[in-house]
Design an enzyme around this catalytic site. Structure first.
Site, PDB file in Angstrom:
ATOM      1  N   ARG A 187      50.143 -40.384 -36.302  1.00  0.00           N
ATOM      2  CA  ARG A 187      51.594 -40.393 -36.411  1.00  0.00           C
ATOM      3  C   ARG A 187      51.767 -41.291 -37.731  1.00  0.00           C
ATOM      4  O   ARG A 187      51.377 -42.474 -37.832  1.00  0.00           O
ATOM      5  CB  ARG A 187      52.196 -40.873 -35.381  1.00  0.00           C
ATOM      6  CG  ARG A 187      52.206 -40.281 -33.932  1.00  0.00           C
ATOM      7  CD  ARG A 187      53.150 -40.468 -32.915  1.00  0.00           C
ATOM      8  NE  ARG A 187      53.470 -42.156 -32.433  1.00  0.00           N
ATOM      9  CZ  ARG A 187      52.428 -42.416 -31.547  1.00  0.00           C
ATOM     10  NH1 ARG A 187      51.837 -41.624 -31.004  1.00  0.00           N
ATOM     11  NH2 ARG A 187      52.615 -43.773 -31.232  1.00  0.00           N
ATOM     12  N   GLY A 237      59.241 -36.204 -20.068  1.00  0.00           N
ATOM     13  CA  GLY A 237      60.418 -36.247 -20.545  1.00  0.00           C
ATOM     14  C   GLY A 237      60.684 -36.708 -22.277  1.00  0.00           C
ATOM     15  O   GLY A 237      61.749 -36.978 -22.737  1.00  0.00           O
ATOM     16  N   ASP A 275      52.057 -34.921 -16.305  1.00  0.00           N
ATOM     17  CA  ASP A 275      53.142 -35.723 -17.315  1.00  0.00           C
ATOM     18  C   ASP A 275      52.438 -36.390 -18.487  1.00  0.00           C
ATOM     19  O   ASP A 275      52.365 -37.721 -18.724  1.00  0.00           O
ATOM     20  CB  ASP A 275      53.677 -36.694 -16.270  1.00  0.00           C
ATOM     21  CG  ASP A 275      54.744 -37.760 -17.057  1.00  0.00           C
ATOM     22  OD1 ASP A 275      55.331 -37.284 -17.899  1.00  0.00           O
ATOM     23  OD2 ASP A 275      54.574 -38.964 -17.133  1.00  0.00           O
ATOM     24  N   LYS A 276      51.912 -35.263 -19.290  1.00  0.00           N
ATOM     25  CA  LYS A 276      50.994 -35.860 -20.412  1.00  0.00           C
ATOM     26  C   LYS A 276      50.293 -37.012 -20.230  1.00  0.00           C
ATOM     27  O   LYS A 276      50.161 -38.098 -21.114  1.00  0.00           O
ATOM     28  CB  LYS A 276      51.771 -35.978 -21.973  1.00  0.00           C
ATOM     29  CG  LYS A 276      52.732 -37.215 -21.930  1.00  0.00           C
ATOM     30  CD  LYS A 276      53.447 -37.072 -23.290  1.00  0.00           C
ATOM     31  CE  LYS A 276      54.592 -37.987 -23.362  1.00  0.00           C
ATOM     32  NZ  LYS A 276      54.250 -39.613 -23.100  1.00  0.00           N
ATOM     33  N   ASP A 303      57.528 -39.432 -11.811  1.00  0.00           N
ATOM     34  CA  ASP A 303      56.621 -38.146 -11.338  1.00  0.00           C
ATOM     35  C   ASP A 303      56.461 -37.971 -10.053  1.00  0.00           C
ATOM     36  O   ASP A 303      55.798 -37.002  -9.609  1.00  0.00           O
ATOM     37  CB  ASP A 303      55.044 -38.599 -12.236  1.00  0.00           C
ATOM     38  CG  ASP A 303      55.290 -38.740 -13.619  1.00  0.00           C
ATOM     39  OD1 ASP A 303      56.092 -37.824 -14.344  1.00  0.00           O
ATOM     40  OD2 ASP A 303      54.518 -39.577 -14.024  1.00  0.00           O
ATOM     41  N   PHE A 316      67.407 -46.502 -36.820  1.00  0.00           N
ATOM     42  CA  PHE A 316      66.874 -45.015 -36.686  1.00  0.00           C
ATOM     43  C   PHE A 316      67.526 -44.360 -35.376  1.00  0.00           C
ATOM     44  O   PHE A 316      68.089 -44.826 -34.749  1.00  0.00           O
ATOM     45  CB  PHE A 316      65.562 -45.415 -35.988  1.00  0.00           C
ATOM     46  CG  PHE A 316      64.905 -44.104 -35.228  1.00  0.00           C
ATOM     47  CD1 PHE A 316      64.177 -43.245 -35.956  1.00  0.00           C
ATOM     48  CD2 PHE A 316      64.771 -43.889 -33.947  1.00  0.00           C
ATOM     49  CE1 PHE A 316      63.823 -42.082 -35.287  1.00  0.00           C
ATOM     50  CE2 PHE A 316      64.381 -43.032 -33.151  1.00  0.00           C
ATOM     51  CZ  PHE A 316      63.957 -41.863 -34.002  1.00  0.00           C
ATOM     52  N   GLU A 345      56.453 -49.512 -33.526  1.00  0.00           N
ATOM     53  CA  GLU A 345      57.251 -50.761 -34.278  1.00  0.00           C
ATOM     54  C   GLU A 345      56.105 -51.964 -34.135  1.00  0.00           C
ATOM     55  O   GLU A 345      55.803 -52.856 -35.013  1.00  0.00           O
ATOM     56  CB  GLU A 345      58.393 -50.882 -33.844  1.00  0.00           C
ATOM     57  CG  GLU A 345      59.390 -50.117 -34.089  1.00  0.00           C
ATOM     58  CD  GLU A 345      60.344 -50.716 -35.301  1.00  0.00           C
ATOM     59  OE1 GLU A 345      61.418 -50.789 -34.924  1.00  0.00           O
ATOM     60  OE2 GLU A 345      59.931 -51.106 -36.376  1.00  0.00           O
ATOM     61  N   ARG A 355      61.424 -32.864 -22.500  1.00  0.00           N
ATOM     62  CA  ARG A 355      62.729 -33.364 -22.142  1.00  0.00           C
ATOM     63  C   ARG A 355      63.384 -32.801 -20.860  1.00  0.00           C
ATOM     64  O   ARG A 355      64.505 -32.513 -20.861  1.00  0.00           O
ATOM     65  CB  ARG A 355      63.972 -33.211 -23.213  1.00  0.00           C
ATOM     66  CG  ARG A 355      63.290 -33.518 -24.532  1.00  0.00           C
ATOM     67  CD  ARG A 355      63.189 -34.605 -24.752  1.00  0.00           C
ATOM     68  NE  ARG A 355      64.355 -35.844 -25.234  1.00  0.00           N
ATOM     69  CZ  ARG A 355      64.397 -37.178 -24.822  1.00  0.00           C
ATOM     70  NH1 ARG A 355      63.457 -37.847 -24.562  1.00  0.00           N
ATOM     71  NH2 ARG A 355      65.665 -37.847 -25.381  1.00  0.00           N
TER      72      ARG A 355
END
Length: 1220
Positions: A621, A702, A450-451, A864, A565, A524, A834
């Site tokens: 990013r 996800g 799951d990364k 998971d 956003f 943020e 996703r």
């Protein structure tokens, strides 16, 4: 027809949305029914409507403050015969297997499901029957009780740990409203319909409807680390009516609303219900729900109503079924035991037939063999069959299982004790939570992650003592930038940081002398905190103002509009009125959308673009920052359009986006930001090492596609030289293959072996959950059955060819899934994004089924758990606060990089050790048992044993167990550093080449050879022999002593030849086992013990009489030499002429060890090397909308602060680690 219905009916004709997580796991019956009606309506002619369709009856009904409501007859379900119980689950959870009364029967039942244990129980019963008993009953009872006892103790210890965990959770306390007042109650006593009170930092005990909280407008912050492994806070809100009317205890006591909602399901993103109170209906959704496993944060008190309890909660529903996991070797061992049993029956049948003929021709005619029993020769043969079953029972070694359990336990402890897998920062050691899967770690072919490889960290020395709000841990090295800010000479730089402090949706909470920032995304929070460190401090906000500290003075700006956003806009804006009356729009967003909206005269576009390219190549990013001054007239005109769009009844979001577009143009560029999604130490190296070991890594997450892809590049799972294939390409390829199969008359009978990707180069697959459902035909089950039925009917009734986008039958569906797995396996990397928890488990299950591969899943959240339980081995990341994945895992550690050591070192060693142990164990038992077989040809097949009874009893327990046990625990062909240096050493485990049926039969023939030598060399030596004292030593007892001594020395020296890693303990075990045999033998052959137990110890003086003859010692040495010499020659030839990779490495082991030592001395920590990459980094915002709606509504704001208290220390940001 709705879009959802169209997609359902048209299948692949309408492409799935890449941004949507396609939940279709536990949809409620009314949803399924409505969709089935839609499907049926497509096949039928329209019928006249008589009236409105009846409303679907809700599946779940709760009355507040009324426990008896749920016990009414209509809410009961049949459990057994006429016994009924409430369909509403209690809140107690149970993960244990046994209780005080069921432990003994259930555990014995489980143990006797093992074929070997049941076989030995039957043997024990046979040994009690005098007519067929050839061995005393204790020779079987002692090992059987030992095996059952040790396994039972291990199971008991494991289950007691589960009991303790369940007890700890069930006995947690919360306040429940009973009889008009709140009472502290255990979680296990909570019931559906109870009103509960929760306090800050409390875990949520059930799925609860939020009624009110101490925050304004019943706002409540929750941490969802247990659910998804993420520590950034989410907010929940109570209904306005409950917030206003349910604040006090007496108001809550009078609360009697009826809740109608969906039935329990596993959808973490959805809840639909209605609250009926005082004849008014109020809609409920997920924003009103507090889910079990989450934690209350930054909310002093909140009240809620229990909707789902215990096993009905979403976190428990996502857990999936607990599967009993067994290793490949376990399964193979069982088949080998069956094989041995068949061989045993055949041998015994042959010997029984031999005894029948022998008695017919010889035994019945020899007067001195008459035993007084007038049995026929066939009946004697029948008894002889069972007698040999008892004698040769050691071919199926009962001690094998207890030895395997001991080895596995030891290997698990080595994992727990490994300091190189200990994470000191969080005091987290590695933990083997199971003892039954260690050798499977050496056979992994696929890893599903799951990364779980990255953690967002903001790492930026400059003296910041001038800024009292700066974080003391903040480090920065550019003195020029700081001097520019402090001198205020460059307005562009000041505008840059002012934008960061104003344009955001971060919430701020004052805690004593600190400010705590709550952000919808980690990025943020990181940007607002960075602005704070450079002197632009976000202090507070109200519904229509925002206040910041600009270096040394405080400014308040009027907020005219907040344009939030979303995934389509990829930007956010804020329109502010400055204190001097000027109106300005600040905007930040992805460079791809910002550059399209820049004014033609905007400066520094090329310079910023170059910086963005550098950032992108470093996989950071990025965001672009810009602004625009707006006249009052322009703003007034736009504000009217914005107001109209805000109250639009249809397509409101699209209309708002259009209005936003009008104002967000002709922008002036200020600069760009970049945030590093910092990898945990060693993640790219770990992935590279595992790839060299031929282990394929699939990422199942996800997250949205851009984020998942970005992480793929960051950890070097994806590289620039890979061609990436998306869902659309995959669907076309699979549809073409399906059409090709349909057009081929022999398509169903032959397997197409063509590659999907014929062009040279590496390929990668990036596919979303929606496309995954489309490709694999994973629609809702009920709907899918209907469609398959419908398609079959259309196919038979119509001459038109079937739709290539849909399967004709289940066979086509299965072939399509196999094609997808084959295509994915041709790729160097696979990323599924996703995806739902159920889809993760389905992908793992698909690979297991289609590839027959050993799989490992690794994750850190409750989403998971299903995947972790489905894989052959589940690993939980224990470094974060969410421990749900760890509780369901087989192994747990704190850092992704430890996976390399777990597999390539511990897994590989465990596999090699277990294979060596099993090969040798089978060999030594064949060598021991088959001596009886050869002896039977010389004793009339009379079931006479070749050894003394006590030797048979102690052979596997004492004389030959310790050396092989130590090999299974301690042996290693090369050390850990060399194991990591040469990942190819892992390949034999994946291929299963060290233990299979070939190795089994080699062990069998080796055992046959040793047993032949052990019997016939002493037999030939004893034939017509005279001892030194003139007596013939060729009696049965002397022969048994010589054969047993030869066997013990042979098998102990044989394990010495198989030992790669020698320690003092190994020497002691080999020599000690031989010494123990002789010591015990002389004791039980002594006259003293015979006097005490005359019938039990009958070999009086046999050992001392036989072993004082030098001739017999020469016989023993000859037997041992002939047994071992061929093995030494074969091993020499194999390692010289046909060496394996392991043999080559082992040959140069000393050289490699010296090289490693020299490297350790010279080693310096390398700088972080980033891989080149031409792609733009993913947009650095959250995956969902921010807090704009909440801010604009004013529901989170108490009142505008009039006086700002001085803050002594610093601004503190809530930890916002993104667990990846």
């Amino acid at each position: 027809m709705s879009a959802r219905a169209r997609a359902a009916s048209q299948g692949s004709l309408e492409e799935p949305d890449d941004e949507v997580v396609p939940y279709s796991d536990d949809e409620t019956d009314d949803e399924l029914q409505s969709e089935d009606d839609l499907d049926r309506s497509e096949d039928q002619l329209p019928e006249p409507e008589i009236g409105p369709p009846p409303a679907a009856e809700p599946g779940w009904s709760i009355r507040a403050n009324d426990r008896e409501y749920c016990n009414q007859p209509q809410f009961k379900k049949k459990v057994f015969l006429c016994i009924k119980k409430s369909r509403y689950s209690g809140n107690a959870i149970k993960t244990y297997k046994y209780n005080f009364f069921t432990f003994l029967p259930l555990n014995l039942y489980e143990q006797f499901k093992r074929v070997a244990n049941l076989y030995f129980l039957c043997l024990l019963i046979l040994q009690i029957i005098p007519q067929i008993s050839t061995l005393p009953w204790y020779t079987t009872l002692v090992p059987l009780v030992l095996v059952l006892g040790i396994t039972a103790i291990k199971d008991l210890v494991d289950d007691l740990a589960r009991h303790r965990m369940d007890k700890e959770i069930n006995n947690r306390r919360c306040d429940v409203l009973l009889n008009g007042r709140f009472v502290a109650t255990r979680w296990m006593n909570l019931q559906v319909g109870d009103v509960v009170r929760l306090k800050k930092n409390d875990f949520i005990p059930a799925d609860i409807l939020l009624l009110s909280s101490s925050n304004p407008n019943s706002l409540c912050y929750v941490e969802t680390a247990e659910l998804d492994g993420e520590t950034n806070l989410k907010f929940k809100m109570g209904l306005k009516v409950t917030d206003e009317r349910l604040q006090e205890e007496d108001q809550l006591a009078r609360f009697n609303a009826l809740i109608l909602c969906e039935e329990p399901n596993n959808r973490l993103d959805k809840f639909v219900g209605t609250m009926i109170w005082d004849s008014q209906s109020y809609p409920l959704d997920l924003d009103n729900m507090l889910l079990r496993g989450c934690k209350i944060r930054n909310t002093d008190v909140c009240h809620g109503l229990v909707i789902f309890a215990g096993n009905d909660t979403k976190i428990m529903r996502n857990g999936g079924k607990t599967r009993f996991k067994r290793t490949r070797i376990d399964k193979l061992m069982n088949y080998m035991v069956y094989t041995i049993f068949v061989l045993l029956v055949l041998l015994c049948a042959g010997l029984a037939i031999g005894h029948t003929y022998w008695y017919e021709s010889i035994g019945s005619k020899a007067w001195y063999l008459y035993d007084g029993l007038n049995y026929s020769s066939s009946y004697r043969g029948f008894l002889s069959f069972w007698g040999y079953i008892i004698i040769l029972n050691t071919m199926v070694p009962i001690s094998l299982y207890v030895s395997v359990e001991v080895i596995r336990l030891g290997q698990s402890k080595f994992i727990n004790w490994d300091l190189q897998m200990y994470y000191a920062d969080k005091d987290k050691p590695a933990k083997a939570r199971t003892t039954t899967l260690n050798e499977q770690l050496g056979q992994i072919e696929y890893i599903f992650s799951d990364k779980t490889g990255t953690l967002t960290q903001n790492i930026m020395p400059v003296d910041f003592s001038w800024n009292k709000y700066a974080d003391k841990k903040f480090q920065f090295e550019d003195h020029f930038l700081v001097s520019c800010i402090r001198s205020k000479k460059d307005p562009q730089i000041l505008e840059f940081f002012k934008l960061l402090s104003l344009c955001h949706t971060v919430m701020v909470e004052q805690k004593g002398d600190e400010l705590v920032y709550q952000a919808a995304s980690p990025d943020e929070g990181a940007l607002v905190t960075a602005a704070c460190n450079f002197g632009f401090v976000f202090l507070s906000r109200t519904q229509d103002t925002i206040t910041i500290m600009e270096m040394d003075h405080e400014e308040t700006y009027e907020m005219l509009a907040l344009l939030d956003f979303n995934s389509d806009r990829k930007r956010m804006s804020i329109i502010l009125r400055f204190p001097d009356g000027k109106i300005r729009l600040y905007c930040k967003g992805a460079d791809t959308v910002i550059y399209q909206r820049l004014d033609a005269n905007s400066k520094d576009k090329e310079t910023t673009q170059e910086a963005l390219d550098i950032f992108a190549n470093e996989t950071l990013r990025t965001l672009c920052l810009c602004y625009k001054d707006i006249s009052q007239a322009e703003y007034d005109a736009w504000a009217q359009k914005h107001q109209a769009a805000s109250v639009s009844m249809g397509n409101r979001e699209e209309v708002l986006d259009t209005v936003y577009e009008e104002i967000e143009k002709n922008l002036l560029l200020i600069g760009a930001t970049a945030i590093e999604d910092k990898l945990q130490d060693g993640v790219p190296e770990t992935i590279a090492k595992l790839a060299k070991a031929d282990i394929k890594i699939w990422v199942l997450t996800g997250d949205k596609k851009e984020t998942a892809e970005n992480i793929g590049y960051s950890c070097q799972l994806l590289t620039d030289d890979m061609k990436i294939h998306y869902g659309e390409d995959v669907n076309v390829q699979l549809r073409n293959r399906q059409t090709q199969r349909r057009n081929d008359p022999q398509g169903r009978n032959k397997k197409l072996k063509e590659l999907f990707f014929t062009e040279p180069g590496k390929n990668a697959l990036v596919i979303t959950g929606g496309w995954l459902n489309e490709i694999l035909y994973e629609k809702k089950k009920k709907r899918r059955r209907l469609r398959l039925k419908k398609l079959r009917k259309r196919h038979t009734n119509s001459s038109n060819p079937p739709d290539s986008s849909q399967p004709v039958d289940d066979w086509e569906k299965e072939k399509r899934q196999e094609d997808f797995v084959d295509m994915a396996c041709e790729c160097s990397a696979v990323i599924c994004c996703r995806v739902t928890p159920k889809q993760k488990a389905n992908v793992v299950s698909l690979v297991k089924r289609c590839k027959k591969a050993v799989t490992l899943s690794i994750g850190d959240g409750a989403n998971d758990v299903n995947m972790i339980k489905t894989a052959d081995i589940g690993v939980g990341i224990s470094g974060q606060e969410g421990m749900q994945a760890v509780m369901s895992s087989d192994y747990a550690f704190a850092q992704f990089r430890y996976l390399e050591r777990l597999l390539l070192v511990h897994g590989r060693w465990s596999y090699i050790r277990m294979c060596k142990f099993l090969r040798y164990f089978f060999y030594k038992n064949f060598a021991f048992t088959l001596v009886h077989f050869w002896f039977s040809f010389f004793n009339g097949f009379s079931s006479q044993t070749a050894y003394e009874d006590w030797f048979i009893t102690l052979y596997n327990v004492c004389y030959s167990s310790l050396p092989v046990l130590l090999v299974g625990l301690l042996d290693q062909d090369v050390n850990d550093k060399i194991s990591l240096r040469f990942p190819k050493l892992y390949l034999p485990g994946q291929q299963g080449s060290l233990f299979n049926y070939k190795n089994f039969f080699i062990s069998l023939f080796h055992g046959i050879f040793t047993s032949l030598m052990t019997f016939f060399i002493p037999y030939g030596a004893f034939l017509q022999t005279m001892g030194q004292d003139g007596e013939a030593p060729s009696d049965y007892q002397s022969f048994a002593v010589v054969a047993a001594s030869s066997l013990i020395i042979t098998v102990n020296l044989q394990i010495s030849l198989n030992t790669s890693y020698w320690t003092f303990v190994n020497f002691f075990a080999v020599l000690g086992s031989i010494a123990l045999y002789f010591g015990v033998m002389f004791d039980i052959h002594s006259a003293g013990i015979h006097v005490i137990f005359p019938t039990t110890f009958t070999f009086t003086g046999a050992a001392s009489n036989a072993l004082r003859q030098p001739y017999l010692w020469l016989t023993i040495i000859l037997t041992v030499g002939i047994c071992l010499l061929p093995i030494i020659c074969i091993q020499f030839l194999y390692q010289t002429i046909w060496p394996s990779v392991g043999d080559k490495v082992q040959r140069n082991r000393k050289k490699y060890e010296l090289e490693d030592e020299e490297e350790e001395k010279k080693k310096k920590k390398p700088a972080f090397q980033r891989g080149g990459r031409s792609r733009r980094s993913a947009y650095a915002f959250s995956h969902s909308r921010g807090y704009a709606d909440l801010i604009a509504s004013g529901r989170s704001i108490r009142q505008r602060p009039r006086v700002r208290p001085e803050l002594r220390e610093s601004i503190r940001e809530v930890p916002q680690d993104e667990n990846i």
